[in-house]
Write a protein that holds these residues in place. Structure first.
Motif, PDB file in Angstrom:
ATOM      1  N   GLY A  20       0.797  -1.219   0.000  1.00  0.00           N
ATOM      2  CA  GLY A  20       0.000   0.000   0.000  1.00  0.00           C
ATOM      3  C   GLY A  20       0.833   1.275   0.000  1.00  0.00           C
ATOM      4  N   LEU A  21       2.015   1.183  -0.587  1.00  0.00           N
ATOM      5  CA  LEU A  21       2.928   2.316  -0.628  1.00  0.00           C
ATOM      6  C   LEU A  21       3.032   2.850  -2.049  1.00  0.00           C
ATOM      7  CD1 LEU A  21       5.703   0.635   1.536  1.00  0.00           C
ATOM      8  CD2 LEU A  21       4.067   2.352   2.311  1.00  0.00           C
ATOM      9  N   GLU A  22       3.713   3.973  -2.182  1.00  0.00           N
ATOM     10  CA  GLU A  22       3.913   4.601  -3.485  1.00  0.00           C
ATOM     11  C   GLU A  22       5.409   4.742  -3.745  1.00  0.00           C
ATOM     12  OE1 GLU A  22       3.012   8.892  -5.654  1.00  0.00           O
ATOM     13  OE2 GLU A  22       2.462   8.628  -3.565  1.00  0.00           O
ATOM     14  N   ILE A  49       9.808   3.552   9.802  1.00  0.00           N
ATOM     15  CA  ILE A  49      10.981   2.678   9.671  1.00  0.00           C
ATOM     16  C   ILE A  49      10.573   1.243   9.334  1.00  0.00           C
ATOM     17  CG2 ILE A  49      11.221   2.104  12.108  1.00  0.00           C
ATOM     18  CD1 ILE A  49      14.357   3.012  10.890  1.00  0.00           C
ATOM     19  N   GLU A  50       9.401   0.820   9.796  1.00  0.00           N
ATOM     20  CA  GLU A  50       8.935  -0.537   9.483  1.00  0.00           C
ATOM     21  C   GLU A  50       8.630  -0.674   7.994  1.00  0.00           C
ATOM     22  OE1 GLU A  50       5.817  -2.053  12.030  1.00  0.00           O
ATOM     23  OE2 GLU A  50       6.762  -1.121  13.784  1.00  0.00           O
ATOM     24  N   ASP A  51       7.981   0.340   7.407  1.00  0.00           N
ATOM     25  CA  ASP A  51       7.699   0.313   5.971  1.00  0.00           C
ATOM     26  C   ASP A  51       9.005   0.202   5.180  1.00  0.00           C
ATOM     27  OD1 ASP A  51       4.869   0.712   6.259  1.00  0.00           O
ATOM     28  OD2 ASP A  51       5.211   2.865   6.486  1.00  0.00           O
ATOM     29  N   CYS A  52       9.963   1.029   5.549  1.00  0.00           N
ATOM     30  CA  CYS A  52      11.253   1.032   4.851  1.00  0.00           C
ATOM     31  C   CYS A  52      11.960  -0.313   5.014  1.00  0.00           C
ATOM     32  CB  CYS A  52      12.142   2.163   5.361  1.00  0.00           C
ATOM     33  SG  CYS A  52      11.491   3.809   4.999  1.00  0.00           S
ATOM     34  N   GLY A  53      11.901  -0.859   6.230  1.00  0.00           N
ATOM     35  CA  GLY A  53      12.540  -2.150   6.496  1.00  0.00           C
ATOM     36  C   GLY A  53      11.922  -3.277   5.689  1.00  0.00           C
ATOM     37  N   LEU A  54      10.585  -3.308   5.597  1.00  0.00           N
ATOM     38  CA  LEU A  54       9.904  -4.351   4.824  1.00  0.00           C
ATOM     39  C   LEU A  54      10.270  -4.281   3.341  1.00  0.00           C
ATOM     40  CD1 LEU A  54       6.286  -4.442   6.302  1.00  0.00           C
ATOM     41  CD2 LEU A  54       7.867  -6.368   6.129  1.00  0.00           C
ATOM     42  N   VAL A  55      10.229  -3.080   2.788  1.00  0.00           N
ATOM     43  CA  VAL A  55      10.566  -2.918   1.375  1.00  0.00           C
ATOM     44  C   VAL A  55      12.022  -3.295   1.150  1.00  0.00           C
ATOM     45  CG1 VAL A  55      10.832  -1.264  -0.525  1.00  0.00           C
ATOM     46  CG2 VAL A  55       8.794  -1.185   0.919  1.00  0.00           C
ATOM     47  N   SER A  56      12.901  -2.853   2.022  1.00  0.00           N
ATOM     48  CA  SER A  56      14.326  -3.156   1.886  1.00  0.00           C
ATOM     49  C   SER A  56      14.576  -4.662   1.908  1.00  0.00           C
ATOM     50  CB  SER A  56      15.115  -2.478   3.009  1.00  0.00           C
ATOM     51  OG  SER A  56      16.481  -2.769   2.892  1.00  0.00           O
ATOM     52  N   GLU A  57      13.966  -5.350   2.861  1.00  0.00           N
ATOM     53  CA  GLU A  57      14.142  -6.793   3.003  1.00  0.00           C
ATOM     54  C   GLU A  57      13.642  -7.546   1.762  1.00  0.00           C
ATOM     55  OE1 GLU A  57      12.083  -9.938   5.928  1.00  0.00           O
ATOM     56  OE2 GLU A  57      13.125  -8.287   6.959  1.00  0.00           O
ATOM     57  N   ARG A  58      12.419  -7.228   1.337  1.00  0.00           N
ATOM     58  CA  ARG A  58      11.831  -7.933   0.192  1.00  0.00           C
ATOM     59  C   ARG A  58      12.527  -7.585  -1.117  1.00  0.00           C
ATOM     60  NH1 ARG A  58       5.333  -7.694   1.511  1.00  0.00           N
ATOM     61  NH2 ARG A  58       5.477  -8.681   3.549  1.00  0.00           N
ATOM     62  N   LEU A  59      12.871  -6.314  -1.291  1.00  0.00           N
ATOM     63  CA  LEU A  59      13.552  -5.905  -2.519  1.00  0.00           C
ATOM     64  C   LEU A  59      14.954  -6.494  -2.575  1.00  0.00           C
ATOM     65  CD1 LEU A  59      13.589  -4.323  -5.150  1.00  0.00           C
ATOM     66  CD2 LEU A  59      14.202  -2.274  -3.830  1.00  0.00           C
ATOM     67  N   SER A  60      15.625  -6.558  -1.448  1.00  0.00           N
ATOM     68  CA  SER A  60      16.966  -7.135  -1.389  1.00  0.00           C
ATOM     69  C   SER A  60      16.950  -8.599  -1.853  1.00  0.00           C
ATOM     70  CB  SER A  60      17.524  -7.032   0.029  1.00  0.00           C
ATOM     71  OG  SER A  60      18.842  -7.504   0.075  1.00  0.00           O
ATOM     72  N   GLU A  61      15.921  -9.339  -1.413  1.00  0.00           N
ATOM     73  CA  GLU A  61      15.789 -10.743  -1.844  1.00  0.00           C
ATOM     74  C   GLU A  61      15.627 -10.830  -3.359  1.00  0.00           C
ATOM     75  OE1 GLU A  61      12.498 -12.402   0.330  1.00  0.00           O
ATOM     76  OE2 GLU A  61      13.535 -12.212   2.265  1.00  0.00           O
ATOM     77  N   LYS A  62      14.771  -9.972  -3.921  1.00  0.00           N
ATOM     78  CA  LYS A  62      14.550  -9.972  -5.378  1.00  0.00           C
ATOM     79  C   LYS A  62      15.823  -9.579  -6.125  1.00  0.00           C
ATOM     80  CE  LYS A  62      10.278 -11.117  -6.135  1.00  0.00           C
ATOM     81  NZ  LYS A  62       9.981 -12.333  -6.880  1.00  0.00           N
ATOM     82  N   LEU A  63      16.530  -8.590  -5.606  1.00  0.00           N
ATOM     83  CA  LEU A  63      17.774  -8.151  -6.253  1.00  0.00           C
ATOM     84  C   LEU A  63      18.820  -9.258  -6.220  1.00  0.00           C
ATOM     85  CD1 LEU A  63      17.916  -4.497  -4.889  1.00  0.00           C
ATOM     86  CD2 LEU A  63      17.683  -5.154  -7.299  1.00  0.00           C
ATOM     87  N   ASP A  64      18.857 -10.027  -5.141  1.00  0.00           N
ATOM     88  CA  ASP A  64      19.792 -11.152  -5.057  1.00  0.00           C
ATOM     89  C   ASP A  64      19.450 -12.220  -6.093  1.00  0.00           C
ATOM     90  OD1 ASP A  64      21.206  -9.942  -3.027  1.00  0.00           O
ATOM     91  OD2 ASP A  64      20.320 -11.148  -1.412  1.00  0.00           O
ATOM     92  N   GLU A  65      18.147 -12.455  -6.328  1.00  0.00           N
ATOM     93  CA  GLU A  65      17.701 -13.439  -7.317  1.00  0.00           C
ATOM     94  C   GLU A  65      18.072 -13.012  -8.738  1.00  0.00           C
ATOM     95  OE1 GLU A  65      13.487 -14.256  -7.157  1.00  0.00           O
ATOM     96  OE2 GLU A  65      13.567 -14.539  -4.973  1.00  0.00           O
ATOM     97  N   VAL A  66      17.731 -11.785  -9.084  1.00  0.00           N
ATOM     98  CA  VAL A  66      17.905 -11.287 -10.455  1.00  0.00           C
ATOM     99  C   VAL A  66      19.340 -10.826 -10.701  1.00  0.00           C
ATOM    100  CG1 VAL A  66      17.103  -9.537 -12.105  1.00  0.00           C
ATOM    101  CG2 VAL A  66      15.477 -10.653 -10.573  1.00  0.00           C
ATOM    102  N   ASP A  67      19.971 -10.273  -9.690  1.00  0.00           N
ATOM    103  CA  ASP A  67      21.357  -9.795  -9.726  1.00  0.00           C
ATOM    104  C   ASP A  67      21.654  -8.844 -10.889  1.00  0.00           C
ATOM    105  OD1 ASP A  67      23.861  -9.630  -8.581  1.00  0.00           O
ATOM    106  OD2 ASP A  67      24.648 -11.384  -9.636  1.00  0.00           O
TER     107      ASP A  67
END
Length: 156
Positions: A20-22, A49-67
């Protein structure tokens, strides 16, 4: 937009939308010897900070996959801050009545930088109220001449 920011936007949009973020902006820049991937997010009442942490965690996983980035970099997810950039039509619409700072590609009345209250945006023209000496004056700026815009925090 660089290829890296395009790929990151594709990866980030589903995550950000689901929460639910932009997405406000993505920057991929080198500062000194280090590379930074900055993702700016927001929501109606502001992000925490929780919103930022969630996005960071999930995006980091995707970035590791796609590299998509071949070297080390720092991922930063944050709010765009009080002086958030205005990039899309809806950003301008939502900022009517607020103080803005606008830079233009070419001079208007001999100036290229303007700060004042955004009175209107009709998709073609920004109408702002600026102070000239001690008087308030209305100025129209063609949208296609806007090089950059952001909210402006003014202290009175």
């Amino acid at each position: 937009m660089s290829k890296v920011t395009e790929i990151v936007e594709e990866l980030a949009m589903p995550i950000i939308g689901e929460l639910g973020l932009e997405l406000i902006e993505i920057e991929y820049v080198k500062e000194g010897k280090s590379w930074f991937l900055r993702v700016y997010i927001d929501k109606e009442n502001g992000v925490d900070i929780e919103d930022c942490g969630l996005v960071s965690e999930r995006l980091s996983e995707k970035l590791d996959e796609v590299d998509p980035i071949p070297h080390n970099y720092f991922l930063e997810v944050s709010s765009p801050g009080a002086e958030r950039p205005l990039k899309k039509d809806k950003d301008f619409q939502m900022s009517i009545g607020k103080n803005v700072f606008i830079k233009t590609y070419e001079p208007i009345n001999g100036e290229k930088s303007f700060e004042g209250k955004l009175l209107d945006f009709n998709g073609q023209t920004l109408t702002i109220e600026i102070k000239v000496k001690t008087q308030k004056k209305t100025l129209e700026i063609p949208y296609e001449k806007v090089a950059g815009a952001r909210l402006a925090v003014t202290f009175s």
